[in-house]
Design an enzyme around this catalytic site. Structure first.
Site, PDB file in Angstrom:
ATOM      1  CE  LYS A  40      26.926  -3.213 -40.475  1.00 30.36           C
ATOM      2  NZ  LYS A  40      27.974  -3.732 -38.679  1.00 30.36           N
ATOM      3  N   GLY A  76      18.151  -9.704 -39.899  1.00 28.87           N
ATOM      4  CA  GLY A  76      18.277  -8.738 -38.049  1.00 28.87           C
ATOM      5  C   GLY A  76      16.396  -8.591 -37.713  1.00 28.87           C
ATOM      6  CB  SER A  77      15.568  -6.395 -36.045  1.00 24.74           C
ATOM      7  OG  SER A  77      15.935  -5.052 -36.088  1.00 24.74           O
ATOM      8  CD  GLU A 126      12.917 -11.897 -33.153  1.00 28.56           C
ATOM      9  OE1 GLU A 126      13.018 -10.936 -33.699  1.00 28.56           O
ATOM     10  OE2 GLU A 126      13.236 -13.226 -33.938  1.00 28.56           O
ATOM     11  CD  GLU A 186      15.668 -14.956 -44.673  1.00 31.42           C
ATOM     12  OE1 GLU A 186      14.286 -14.991 -44.192  1.00 31.42           O
ATOM     13  OE2 GLU A 186      14.889 -15.287 -45.955  1.00 31.42           O
ATOM     14  N   GLY A 245      14.929  -3.874 -40.833  1.00 35.52           N
ATOM     15  CA  GLY A 245      14.886  -4.264 -41.844  1.00 35.52           C
ATOM     16  C   GLY A 245      13.591  -3.461 -42.936  1.00 35.52           C
ATOM     17  CB  CYS A 286      15.864 -15.936 -36.827  1.00 35.97           C
ATOM     18  SG  CYS A 286      17.103 -15.040 -37.021  1.00 35.97           S
TER      19      CYS A 286
HETATM   20  C1  UN1 Z   1      18.888 -17.778 -37.699  1.00 34.50           C
HETATM   21  O1  UN1 Z   1      18.717 -18.098 -36.552  1.00 34.50           O
HETATM   22  O2  UN1 Z   1      19.719 -16.429 -37.815  1.00 34.50           O
HETATM   23  O3  UN1 Z   1      17.784 -23.090 -38.508  1.00 34.50           O
HETATM   24  C2  UN1 Z   1      19.497 -18.737 -37.990  1.00 34.50           C
HETATM   25  C3  UN1 Z   1      18.784 -22.874 -37.919  1.00 34.50           C
HETATM   26  C4  UN1 Z   1      20.347 -23.034 -37.539  1.00 34.50           C
HETATM   27  C5  UN1 Z   1      19.662 -21.302 -38.797  1.00 34.50           C
HETATM   28  C6  UN1 Z   1      19.531 -20.572 -37.790  1.00 34.50           C
HETATM   29  N1  UN1 Z   1      20.592 -23.449 -38.929  1.00 34.50           N
HETATM   30  O4  UN1 Z   1      18.257 -22.997 -36.070  1.00 34.50           O
END
Ligand code: UN1
Length: 495
Positions: A175, A228-229, A385, A250, A233, A284
């Site tokens: 999804k 995601g957030s 965040e 993650e 999570g 992230c």
């Molecule tokens: C993400 O933002 O979820 O290290 C992944 C990085 C990328 C991956 C980011 N290779 O900025």
């Protein structure tokens, strides 16, 4: 008429059973509809899980080097279609073309890594306690994987999850984020074209509440991988606990770059600009805090503000754009709210701070790259965040204090320190609480073949990327072969 897209279930393209659809629009120009996609529900998830379960019984028996051959083909097809995918990705989520090309490249690298892992998937052989007995541990696939992915890396993140899952012999119900269904559709088209049997990968479009939760709660889904957030999570973790699924999460981050007074300031400046405003701050791994030594504070701030004000906002498809829009209205609203919060908390707004509405920008979710200085570690803009183009700058003294400030967060994904002092660099490597630490490089830019993931509330201890992700997608089985021809009691019963 906008193009109409479908779900892929058991190798066939189908509408949602309800017949409902949703629109996907270009965040740089909300008048442009990229396509319509099925607004699926539980009944569509049930079909996809059934198909994935049936496919698993055959797929798990395919030798992993053969599965690897398909991964190599997927990589080749991604190479051939890289530019086309990058353009579609920019159209649906806004980041600039150089970055969407990079996103596809991360998928290519992950495919080629998975291809080679097909010839490894190492287990262990160990000596037995007993004579004439052989002992080993082998990896076995687990079953049906539910894959739930975000919009900020619409190619790379699904490949981080699905390629190792499938290479290991599992099957997937996927999804994608409802902001990026187009890129996800191109990915599964390519996976099918490369020769995956029907049912090994299935895609079900729709919202997290309907489709995502139905996958997570499904009795016949064995594992979940989610990016995601942190809030979502935690919810996934709760739902999945009913069936005791294996879950890889993650989640959020509040990544920081430290700049010491001995740093190469030009280098640190390029680093923070890329880390904070690349992908419009929507990674992230984005740099959300700059922890800046007091001795270079004023000088560095004036360099930073000057360069930030020169960044060119624009449609990511245009060659001179450096920063694209926020992905959607609600994301831009969050950014605006944090700009207000920062001002109320008494931080000093020194760059940006407004939505951008000049000319062609007025039809997109653009927000100026924004910097707050004189932020203190206790402010909300230093702790929460934001996931947008906002940087909070905190004044610091020595390396120990800087690391303390950096660690003052519930998150721990990425981190960075700029210093020319090797002792400070190694202290940072030892004491920073995060899954990734960069020395003299920005917080973004993780490579596909190293472990990726964070500590504290950034995740639940699993890692993606490299060899480590294969631990998530396989189960260890211990195997003992007794070739003595008689009952040998184990050491504990015999010592
Ligand atoms: C993400 O933002 O979820 O290290 C992944 C990085 C990328 C991956 C980011 N290779 O900025």
């Amino acid at each position: 008429m906008p193009q109409k897209f479908q779900n892929l279930i058991n190798g066939k393209w189908v509408d949602a059973k309800s017949g409902k659809t949703f629109e996907n629009r270009n965040p740089a120009n909300w008048n442009e509809v990229v396509g319509t996609f099925p607004k699926s529900g539980k009944e569509d998830v049930d079909e996809a899980v059934k198909a994935a379960r049936a496919a698993f019984e055959k797929w798990r028996l395919v030798p992993s080097p053969k599965r690897g051959d398909i991964m190599r083909k997927i990589g080749d097809l991604l190479v051939a279609r890289k530019e086309e995918i990058a353009r579609e990705m920019t159209r649906e989520m806004g980041k600039v073309l150089d970055e969407t090309r990079g996103d596809v490249q991360e998928g290519i690298d992950t495919a080629y890594y998975a291809a080679t892992e097909g010839r490894r998937l190492f287990g262990h052989t160990v000596p037995s306690e007993l004579p004439n007995k052989f002992a080993m541990a082998i990896r076995v696939p687990i079953g049906v994987a539910g894959i739930i992915t975000p919009w900020n890396f619409p190619m790379a993140i699904p490949t981080w999850k699905m390629f190792p899952a499938i290479l290991s012999g599992n099957t997937c119900v996927f999804k994608p984020a409802s902001d990026t269904p187009r890129t996800a559709t191109m990915l599964v088209e390519i996976m099918m074209e490369a020769g995956l049997p029907a049912g090994v990968v299935n895609i079900v479009h729709g919202g997290g509440g309907e489709v995502g939760n139905a996958i997570v709660g499904h009795q016949d889904v064995d594992l979940i991988s989610f990016t995601g957030s942190t809030g979502i999570g935690k919810n996934i973790s709760k739902i999945a606990s009913d069936t005791l699924k294996r879950v890889s999460l993650e989640l959020g981050g509040k990544n920081a770059q430290i700049v010491m007074d001995d740093a190469d300031l030009d280098l640190a400046l390029d680093g923070v600009l890329w880390g904070a405003f690349g992908t419009t701050g929507q990674r992230c791994t984005a740099t959300s805090r700059l922890i800046l030594h007091e001795k270079v504070y004023d000088k560095f701030m004036s360099m930073l503000v000057d360069r930030t004000n020169k960044l060119k906002l624009g449609d990511g498809l245009l060659a001179d754009s450096q920063v694209g829009p926020c992905v959607n209205e609600s994301q831009r609203k969050t950014v605006q709210e944090y700009v207000q919060i920062g001002q109320q908390e008494g931080a000093k707004l020194v760059a940006g701070g407004k939505i951008a509405t000049d000319g062609a920008l007025s039809n997109g979710w653009f927000h100026q790259p924004t910097i707050f200085s004189e932020v203190t570690p206790e402010m909300r803009i230093a702790k929460e965040e934001i996931f947008g183009p906002v940087l909070s700058v905190i004044r610091t003294t020595d390396v120990t204090e800087s690391i303390k400030i950096l660690n003052n967060t519930i998150y721990g994904l990425s981190s960075s320190i700029y210093t020319r002092d090797i002792n400070k660099a190694f202290q940072a490597i030892r004491d920073i609480q995060s899954g990734i630490t960069y020395i003299n490089a920005p917080t973004i830019g993780a490579e596909a073949h190293l472990p990726f993931g964070g500590v504290k509330q950034t995740g639940n201890g699993h890692r993606e990327g490299g060899w480590t992700v294969y631990d998530f997608y396989t189960e260890w089985k211990a195997v003992y072969v007794d070739y003595s021809g008689s009952l040998q009691r184990a050491q504990i019963d015999n010592y």
